[in-house]
Design a protein around this motif. Structure first.
Motif, short mmCIF file in Angstrom:
data_model
loop_
_atom_site.label_atom_id
_atom_site.label_comp_id
_atom_site.label_asym_id
_atom_site.label_seq_id
_atom_site.Cartn_x
_atom_site.Cartn_y
_atom_site.Cartn_z
N GLU A 207 0.83 -1.21 0.00
CA GLU A 207 0.00 0.00 0.00
C GLU A 207 0.86 1.26 0.00
N VAL A 209 1.42 4.96 1.17
CA VAL A 209 1.04 5.67 2.39
C VAL A 209 1.69 7.06 2.40
N PRO A 285 -8.48 9.92 5.74
CA PRO A 285 -7.50 8.85 5.52
C PRO A 285 -7.36 7.93 6.74
N TYR A 288 -2.41 3.87 9.99
CA TYR A 288 -1.68 2.62 10.16
C TYR A 288 -0.94 2.70 11.50
N GLU A 300 -3.20 6.54 5.16
CA GLU A 300 -3.55 6.18 3.80
C GLU A 300 -3.17 7.30 2.82
#
Length: 561
Positions: A207, A209, A285, A288, A300
């Protein structure tokens, strides 16, 4: 004869001896003078060396123990004093040219020059100075446009830090460099804000980020910078008795310190996302947590552009009115319903993106470090006050203001709406004319102490709400005021009043108030439409000049007493 010669000889010898001794005395005095003259010079020399040694020792100790925190604070303080002095001198010298025919042009040049100096000082000082500059840029209806347009650059233009500084933060917080934590980490920042920089990275799971990394020395220098700014505020108050903004910083100090904890920001983001989940067009967003620490926030990656980028909005074929309506409703939900209010919604923290499925605009809300909570005891009277102000119901305005603890309801209304409020006739406007701006500036000068008293009377959590309203109003103004913000938010305030009512009687009362509200809005529009038709008929019958059609525009841009 011999006797006389002997006497003469003895006299000569005595005279020679006297001359000799006189010479010795003179030389001795000269030597003594030279010695005494040299001693002070040596003392001054030793004194200078002593000061140099003390200064060198202080800087060395500060560098080894504190990473030059106090040395940097001294430099920032002197830089701020220099900037303030130069700006004051420029305006003082300008007063000599008040009667010049090109005084207005000279004044704009001084405004622009002073704004440039402020921008440079804020960028060099960084941290809290940049945050204060961002706040100043939001007051674009009072301050000259030379200031606001220049300081707007602080929203995303800050001095980036070095790669070594970023690695130092990661090693201290994670025990490893970014390359060992992420699959890929780009050291070139995509954005640099007042407290941190944002970098693009990729997780090992694939992903993309956004990684927000706080400036390494910020927490250490934050206290000293805040103290410096407060000290400068106190100095300004000595020379300008009517200036008293220092109490605001002192009262909000706790909130500003909380913004330094990125774990707290992550929690705020998740709470905000939950509060606004009913709005499908609002996106916050995801966080994490495995890659988040007090000085590092991993979230995100979201594509988009700033809400102030009108050209990009039009290029994406998005409706500007739709964007503003969603923006106003989003923050009205926070202020009037949930009470969890984003306190720093400047354009750099609100992005727009196009939904690929619907083709409609979506809002992305960023930077959740600074929030304020409004309890229900404040929210409900605020809803009532907003509704009553739009309806010009002064009695209910006064009653609602007293519930909040405000004595002067009219000044409170002007602080909230940031425009002149006139009960008899007129309406809350969506667009401010030059005369309105001039009126606000005159009120700010003549009633400065009264306005400051109103701010002090407010609950402290209302200060950030005023900041939110003012910043959102500034965004609407950049868009050309295409949506009537006061009325839009008033409708939402009424909706929130209904949510609080849980009985049929209360609901009927709210419904009655809503009918009156909508009727007043409709009546105002209907009168203007009739007047427009009347002017068109007169012009077609040659009973009025074509210039009479501009009267309708003038009416819409003026408030009648």
């Amino acid at each position: 004869m011999n006797k006389i010669f002997c006497i003469s000889r003895q006299g000569s010898i005595s005279a020679g001896r006297n001359n000799y001794f006189t010479h010795l005395i003179r030389c001795s005095k000269q030597r003594n003078f030279a010695n005494t003259a040299g001693k002070p010079q040596r003392k001054h020399h030793y004194f200078g060396l002593g000061l140099l040694g003390i200064f060198t020792g202080f800087v060395t100790y500060d560098g080894v123990v504190n990473d030059f925190i106090y040395s940097g604070a001294s430099i920032r303080f002197l830089r701020s004093v220099k900037t303030a002095s130069l700006i004051a001198i420029d305006y003082f010298l300008l007063e000599r040219h008040v009667d010049d025919f090109d005084y207005d042009l000279q004044l704009k040049q001084v405004h622009l020059k002073s704004a440039g100096r402020l921008l440079e000082t804020c960028l060099l000082n960084g941290g809290l100075y940049i945050k204060m500059g961002q706040g100043v840029a939001a007051i674009n209806h009072i301050l000259p446009k030379e200031y606001t347009s220049t300081l707007e650059k602080l929203q995303d233009k800050c001095l980036p830090t070095t790669k070594a500084d970023v690695q130092k933060v990661f090693i201290k917080d994670f025990g490893a460099n970014p390359e060992h934590i992420y699959c890929d980490f780009e050291y070139t920042p995509i954005a640099a804000a007042s407290l941190a920089q944002v970098f693009k990275a990729k997780l090992k799971s694939g992903e993309d980020v956004a990684v927000k990394v706080q400036y390494g020395d910020l927490q250490k220098r934050f206290t000293s910078d805040l103290g410096t700014i407060m000290f400068l505020q106190d100095i300004i108050e000595i020379f300008f008795k009517n200036y008293n903004f220092g109490w605001i910083l002192r009262d909000l100090r706790k909130n500003l310190v909380q913004e330094l904890n990125f774990e707290n920001e992550g929690q705020n983001a998740e709470r905000c996302a939950k509060d606004l989940e009913k709005f499908k067009y609002v996106h916050v967003p995801s966080i994490y947590w495995e890659y988040t620490k007090p000085r590092v926030l991993t979230m995100e990656w979201v594509n988009g552009f700033k809400v102030s980028d009108v050209e990009r909005i039009q290029l994406e074929k998005l409706d500007l009115k739709d964007v503003d309506l969603k923006l106003f409703n989003m923050f009205a939900e926070q202020i009037f319903h949930t009470g969890f209010v984003h306190a720093d919604p400047h354009p750099g923290n609100v992005y727009v993106r196009k939904n690929p499925k619907t083709g409609q605009a979506e809002l992305v809300l960023l930077d959740h470090g600074l929030y304020e909570f409004l309890p229900e005891s404040v929210r409900l009277p605020l809803c009532e006050f907003w509704e009553a102000t739009v309806l010009r119901d002064e009695q209910r305005m006064k009653s609602a203001a007293q519930k909040i603890g405000i004595n002067d309801h009219m000044k409170f209304a002007e602080v909230l709406f940031q425009q002149p409020i006139r009960i008899h006739g007129g309406r809350i406007k969506t667009k401010l004319s030059e005369s309105d701006i001039e009126y606000i500036q005159q009120v700010a000068k003549k009633n400065f102490e009264l306005i400051m008293g109103t701010l002090k009377d407010m609950p402290r959590n209302m200060l950030f709400v005023v900041r939110n309203l003012n910043t959102v109003r500034a965004i609407g103004r950049q868009h050309g005021d295409v949506v009537d913000r006061p009325r839009t938010m008033a409708r939402y305030a009424q909706h929130c009043i209904y949510v609080k009512y849980n009985s049929i009687r209360s609901y009927m009362f709210w419904f009655y108030r809503r009918l009156i509200f909508e009727y007043n809005l409709w009546a105002t529009s209907f009168r203007l439409s009739c007047f427009n038709l009347y002017l068109n008929i007169l012009c077609k019958l040659n009973r009025a000049p074509s210039s009479a059609l501009t009267l309708l525009t003038d009416i819409r841009e003026q408030n009648f007493d």
